[in-house]
Design a protein around this motif. Structure first.
Motif, short mmCIF file in Angstrom:
data_model
loop_
_atom_site.label_atom_id
_atom_site.label_comp_id
_atom_site.label_asym_id
_atom_site.label_seq_id
_atom_site.Cartn_x
_atom_site.Cartn_y
_atom_site.Cartn_z
N GLY A 329 0.80 -1.21 0.00
CA GLY A 329 0.00 0.00 0.00
C GLY A 329 0.83 1.26 0.00
O GLY A 329 2.01 1.26 0.37
N GLU A 330 0.19 2.37 -0.41
CA GLU A 330 0.90 3.63 -0.53
C GLU A 330 1.40 4.17 0.80
O GLU A 330 2.46 4.79 0.88
N VAL A 331 0.63 3.95 1.88
CA VAL A 331 0.97 4.55 3.16
C VAL A 331 2.30 4.01 3.70
O VAL A 331 3.16 4.77 4.16
N LYS A 332 2.49 2.70 3.62
CA LYS A 332 3.75 2.12 4.10
C LYS A 332 4.94 2.55 3.24
O LYS A 332 6.04 2.79 3.75
N LEU A 333 4.71 2.64 1.93
CA LEU A 333 5.77 3.13 1.05
C LEU A 333 6.13 4.57 1.37
O LEU A 333 7.30 4.95 1.35
N LEU A 334 5.12 5.37 1.68
CA LEU A 334 5.36 6.76 2.04
C LEU A 334 6.22 6.87 3.29
O LEU A 334 7.21 7.62 3.33
N SER A 335 5.88 6.12 4.33
CA SER A 335 6.66 6.16 5.57
C SER A 335 8.09 5.67 5.35
O SER A 335 9.04 6.23 5.90
#
Length: 459
Positions: A329-335
């Motif tokens: 997911g995008e959120v984990k990649l962002l972090s």
């Protein structure tokens, strides 16, 4: 049998349309590549050209740092207004029509330095670059993202945004590599020529396609009549009902705040964007001056550093995002991207040897994961007819961060690189930029991306 035949024909038609739309993205990618190449080609040379024009014969120049910071502030003041307006107008008149505007204006300042780099011509370039960038900077990327969102399903959007950003990184690599070997006397001439080519290519090959309400793709037609405001309710399982507003052609600040408040996810994406772009803008305005004063880097070493960032960034965006986004997911990649960026900035701030900035590029290049993932998260929180508004809103926040960043960090960098520094820590300003990224990282760990608002799907 007849129903199956009709279904097969319909499904085959949908698949064919989806393939045609994805082929159209190739022309968008080429346009973005050429436009970005013309910008990145001159970037390594600008520091030396600026210092040579305003402080001839000197290695470090506070005036050059202040001029760069002031320009960034003025450009940010323009783009914080113009990016949302251009994005909103593109929802009405089409992405192609609005893309023509920034691609054409960006040619003018490059042509000036292509003619001469003497002091008077530099200041003419400085003024015109400031004026044109107030309208143009960031708008090509904003419109390109909206074009992708028009024609790619939500489940594939993060990967395609990453590929689009990857093309920007590839142009960064190619532009920096060419700048590494191209004489400064030819750099601006080639950049001006490629900038013209980008505008011409886009006008000839790119088709303006938009999704209609039934999922088909049709050529976008200009809407000459002012649309009436439409208000509808949207509901997430995790959030209270909000209001989704279709704005007028010229959105006000209240309209943009209303869009951000329509979803907690959008609000969090806006906060992350501000602090991430605050740090990124500060690095752009100060890092090359820091390296020149600290280790006497020149144009060739700047190009080497930028080349490493671009290569690793292109790999992370074009390979890492498409592979990892569907799984994590995008959120984990962002972090993950923000965490690695923090590490790289901290290393730069305490660099004790010229090889440290080279090593830090491995970490800072992963900061390029941030913008595609944020844009994908934001894209999924609005309907298919509001992609320009959403991308313009995020771009406006980014521009506002670019106003604040040089106001704070350009003077701070100049102070700690001077003989009057309060204490001996030349990289203090970069340490502060790393702390801004830490704030974005903390916020990213709290973001919860609810199911996408729109049920629109093209693929």
């Amino acid at each position: 049998m007849e129903e199956e035949s009709q279904c097969g024909s319909s499904c085959g038609g949908d698949e064919m349309k989806g393939m045609m739309e994805k082929r159209e993205l190739r022309h968008l990618f080429v346009t973005v590549f050429l436009s970005s190449f013309s910008i990145f080609l001159v970037f390594p040379a600008l520091t030396d050209v600026t210092i040579a024009a305003v402080c001839p014969g000197r290695v470090s120049c506070s005036l050059a740092i202040y001029l760069t910071g002031f320009q960034q502030v003025i450009i940010g003041m323009g783009t914080v207004v113009m990016n949302p307006v251009i994005g909103n107008l593109s929802d009405i008149y089409g992405r192609k029509a609005l893309l023509t505007f920034p691609l054409t204006l960006s040619i003018i300042p490059l042509a000036i330095l292509a003619y001469s780099r003497e002091t008077n011509f530099f200041y003419a370039f400085y003024v015109l670059r400031t004026l044109t960038a107030m309208t143009c900077e960031g708008s090509v990327n904003c419109l390109a993202l909206a074009y992708v969102a028009d024609n790619i399903s939500e489940k594939e959007r993060a990967s395609t945004f990453g590929i689009l950003s990857g093309f920007t990184s590839v142009s960064f690599v190619v532009g920096t590599l060419v700048a590494r070997f191209l004489p400064t006397s030819l750099t601006f001439q080639v950049a001006a020529l490629v900038s013209m080519l980008a505008a011409v290519y886009m006008r000839i090959f790119l088709k303006d396609i938009r999704p209609s309400d039934n999922g088909d793709s049709t050529l976008r037609q200009p809407i000459l009549k002012e649309p009436e405001p439409v208000v509808e309710r949207i509901t997430d399982d995790d959030y209270t009902p909000k209001m989704k507003i279709e704005f007028k052609k010229m959105p006000s600040a209240g309209d943009l705040f209303g869009l951000l408040r329509s979803s907690n996810t959008l609000s969090q994406a806006g906060i992350i964007t501000f602090f991430q772009c605050l740090a990124e803008g500060g690095m752009q305005a100060t890092i090359l001056y820091f390296l020149k004063a600290r280790f006497q880097f020149d144009k060739n070493q700047f190009a080497d550093i930028l080349l490493l960032v671009g290569i690793s960034g292109a790999i992370s965006q074009m390979i890492f995002i498409p592979l990892m986004a569907p799984k994590f997911g995008e959120v984990k990649l962002l972090s993950t991207g923000l965490l690695l960026t923090c590490i790289g900035m901290f290393l730069d701030s305490i660099a004790w040897s010229p090889w440290i900035p080279y090593a830090a590029t491995f970490f800072t290049s992963f900061g390029l994961l941030a913008q595609p993932t944020i844009r994908s998260i934001a894209s999924k929180q609005v309907g298919p007819n509001e992609q320009g508004k959403a991308q313009g809103c995020i771009a406006g926040i980014s521009s506002f961060a670019n106003i604040v960043s040089p106001l704070v960090f350009s003077p701070l960098t100049a102070l700690f690189l001077s003989e009057d520094a309060p204490f001996n820590f030349p990289g203090f300003s970069i340490m502060c930029l790393a702390l801004a990224t830490v704030i974005a990282l903390i916020q990213s760990t709290m973001i919860r991306a609810p199911p996408a608002i729109s049920g629109h799907s093209l693929a």
